[in-house]
Design a protein around this motif. Structure first.
Motif, PDB file in Angstrom:
ATOM      1  N   THR A 189      27.501  73.220  44.817  1.00  0.00           N
ATOM      2  CA  THR A 189      28.754  72.407  44.902  1.00  0.00           C
ATOM      3  C   THR A 189      29.811  73.094  44.509  1.00  0.00           C
ATOM      4  O   THR A 189      30.887  72.786  45.179  1.00  0.00           O
ATOM      5  CB  THR A 189      28.353  71.208  43.593  1.00  0.00           C
ATOM      6  N   LYS A 192      30.861  74.821  47.832  1.00  0.00           N
ATOM      7  CA  LYS A 192      31.555  73.823  48.653  1.00  0.00           C
ATOM      8  C   LYS A 192      32.802  73.638  48.097  1.00  0.00           C
ATOM      9  O   LYS A 192      34.001  73.393  49.050  1.00  0.00           O
ATOM     10  CB  LYS A 192      30.582  72.649  48.833  1.00  0.00           C
ATOM     11  N   GLU A 263      22.480  73.882  53.730  1.00  0.00           N
ATOM     12  CA  GLU A 263      23.634  73.032  53.262  1.00  0.00           C
ATOM     13  C   GLU A 263      25.017  73.881  53.350  1.00  0.00           C
ATOM     14  O   GLU A 263      26.181  73.142  53.965  1.00  0.00           O
ATOM     15  CB  GLU A 263      23.346  72.742  51.645  1.00  0.00           C
ATOM     16  N   PHE A 267      28.043  72.609  55.958  1.00  0.00           N
ATOM     17  CA  PHE A 267      29.050  71.818  55.644  1.00  0.00           C
ATOM     18  C   PHE A 267      30.464  72.675  56.149  1.00  0.00           C
ATOM     19  O   PHE A 267      31.265  72.280  56.412  1.00  0.00           O
ATOM     20  CB  PHE A 267      29.117  72.258  54.275  1.00  0.00           C
ATOM     21  N   HIS A 270      31.107  71.676  59.501  1.00  0.00           N
ATOM     22  CA  HIS A 270      31.891  70.423  59.384  1.00  0.00           C
ATOM     23  C   HIS A 270      33.419  70.753  59.329  1.00  0.00           C
ATOM     24  O   HIS A 270      34.362  70.148  59.698  1.00  0.00           O
ATOM     25  CB  HIS A 270      31.421  69.557  58.352  1.00  0.00           C
TER      26      HIS A 270
ATOM     27  N   ASP B 187      28.368  63.516  41.847  1.00  0.00           N
ATOM     28  CA  ASP B 187      27.989  64.789  41.780  1.00  0.00           C
ATOM     29  C   ASP B 187      26.451  64.899  41.687  1.00  0.00           C
ATOM     30  O   ASP B 187      25.757  64.964  40.600  1.00  0.00           O
ATOM     31  CB  ASP B 187      28.786  65.330  40.396  1.00  0.00           C
ATOM     32  N   THR B 189      24.326  67.417  41.934  1.00  0.00           N
ATOM     33  CA  THR B 189      23.912  68.521  41.004  1.00  0.00           C
ATOM     34  C   THR B 189      24.050  68.059  39.381  1.00  0.00           C
ATOM     35  O   THR B 189      22.757  68.202  38.695  1.00  0.00           O
ATOM     36  CB  THR B 189      24.806  69.776  40.910  1.00  0.00           C
ATOM     37  N   PRO B 236      33.152  65.505  42.890  1.00  0.00           N
ATOM     38  CA  PRO B 236      33.449  66.909  43.330  1.00  0.00           C
ATOM     39  C   PRO B 236      34.633  67.232  44.171  1.00  0.00           C
ATOM     40  O   PRO B 236      34.993  66.184  44.985  1.00  0.00           O
ATOM     41  CB  PRO B 236      32.276  67.428  43.971  1.00  0.00           C
ATOM     42  N   TRP B 238      35.334  68.841  46.813  1.00  0.00           N
ATOM     43  CA  TRP B 238      34.982  68.823  48.252  1.00  0.00           C
ATOM     44  C   TRP B 238      34.958  67.449  48.846  1.00  0.00           C
ATOM     45  O   TRP B 238      35.308  66.951  49.855  1.00  0.00           O
ATOM     46  CB  TRP B 238      33.746  69.909  48.753  1.00  0.00           C
TER      47      TRP B 238
END
Lengths: 305, 305
Positions: A189, A192, A263, A267, A270, B187, B189, B236, B238
């Motif tokens: 996360t 990202k 992942e 991402f 995208h 989130d 995570t 998050p 993103w």
């Protein structure tokens, strides 16, 4: 040597493999032998390049004890030129620029083979005494060797803390940087979030985002986990729990690294951000190095052009 | 009424749908109409239960302005008994216990239909004046109505901040709680970290982990995003970037919610933690409510027993 600048531009997913040079104290014969074993392990893998680290003693960064002792290592450019002679592809030579005077950096830059990339790294803490700072070193590279693809590091953990790492990346890009290599990623996360903030900030400024290469490292023991954390890698609680409770932490780490790669790749596709992976082992343990080789091969199978 | 206690025990993935009762000021006819529209939307979906919230004015929790104004809402048990008369399955009635005296809670508990579950929620801040605190209310439920499946909330964001939410869950479990419903998860995570710490702490104590139901909510506008953040949901960076830059934020939010559900389901299966999803819309916007219904249906298709 394969043209790294073209790979940087054209590859769907760039694939690098990270190596720490042998200790400075080893004999030339031993260094040759290490180089040979390494190249045998990597045989047949469609790598776009090796990454050769330039270790700096970062013990000023934290007061905690370093789980593996710091050992001075051979100069990465020397290890490449004198021992990795069997390697005909690109190699990204790191430079912890604060260790060198501007004159030393100039001498080295003048000796860099045409097109061989470098990643210049600044001091690990802002208070640290440096011989050359990062902007000076970047300017030197730009003026002296504009043909050298210049990279820089990107730290998702710093973004988590200060929320401005994307601005730092843009400043580096404006200083001539054409690719980024991240610190080891365990918190997908956080990676990202940084990639996203960076891409949207580039879009606002009409800039083309530079390629971002995510570093993946394996972990097969509690000691390696501690070392990753000592290095400043944010390992999410759930990953820590799995690694410390698993009967096969290394196998679990392989699965986690590949999940992370998939992942991040999806991402970045995208986002329209060119990406890549730099696979390495932060420890010198054989099982962890072999697991890193396995992960790099699997990424090549899954994501190869 | 379907037996919620059995579903809690037996279901692979428990599926709930969350509803906020109508404003306290609406007429009985209007409340009937809202109930009817709602049940028509949910027709044919294999839900294990509705969730009916008991809103509390949480404006003491933050100094920021509430993006949607706070409106007193109808009592969830009254809305269920008087208006959702067409609903024959289970319904989880929330109780913000601090709003009620022990006598009021006792009167209500005595009226709960056999086997109807409740989730008791404590004060939103520790300084808040309460008529009954959570341990008192839980004790009341245990002594007065041991047949009522008792749930509690789980907050991944609090775990991120204080790292002890798993200990709080275990304390709630020891007070008779047999399932948890999380705050809205954006989130993933953070949700995995809490689930992981909770499961390993249960294992250390020889406890069977209680089922964890993750709440998912859709977001189709900047205002809803602000409201989620006002509620304390950690979105998050993103995801924020994607939601604010997308031409179809609601579609993107549907994809994100389903990805979150899949990742959490797989992770809980690995952990051996029974899980579930509670899908809701934090706003009263029609498009967001319909997207929530769509997400719940999709989860049922993908994960139904």
């Amino acid at each position: 040597m394969a043209d790294f600048a073209s790979a940087l531009n054209d590859r769907d997913v760039l694939l690098l493999f990270g190596l720490t040079p042998p200790r400075a104290s080893v004999t030339a014969e031993k260094a040759d032998q290490i180089a040979e074993v390494t190249l045998r392990r990597l045989e047949g893998m469609p790598l776009d390049g090796l990454v050769l680290y330039d270790l700096d003693d970062e013990s000023d960064r934290t007061e905690e004890e370093r789980p593996f002792p710091f050992m001075r290592t051979m100069d990465p450019a020397d290890f490449l030129a004198d021992h990795l002679t069997g390697w005909s592809e690109a190699a990204v030579v790191y430079r912890s620029v604060g260790k060198y005077t501007p004159e030393e950096l100039t001498t080295w830059l003048d000796s860099v083979p045409p097109g061989q990339p470098t990643v210049m790294v600044g001091a690990s803490t802002s208070g640290k005494q440096v011989r050359t700072n990062l902007p000076e070193a970047q300017a030197l590279c730009r003026s002296r060797r504009p043909d050298v693809p210049l990279g820089a590091v990107a730290i998702p953990e710093r973004h988590k803390e200060k929320s401005n790492e994307h601005e730092r990346l843009i400043a580096k890009q404006e200083a001539g940087v054409s690719f980024f290599v991240t610190q080891v990623v365990y918190d997908v996360t956080a990676a990202k979030n940084l990639a996203s903030d960076y891409v949207y900030a580039c879009r606002d400024r009409g800039l083309e985002p530079a390629r971002m290469v995510f570093t993946l490292s394996l972990c097969g023991s509690t000691k390696t986990l501690q070392f990753l954390q000592w290095l400043g890698v944010d390992v999410p609680r759930w990953v820590q729990n799995e690694l410390t409770n698993s009967r096969d932490p290394l196998g679990l780490s392989v699965v986690h690294a590949l999940d992370t790669a998939r992942e991040l790749r999806a991402f970045c596709a995208h986002l329209g951000l060119r990406c890549g992976f730099n696979v390495e082992s932060v420890s010198t343990r054989r099982a962890e190095i072999e697991a890193a080789v396995h992960v790099a091969r699997q990424i090549a199978f899954e994501m190869g052009d």
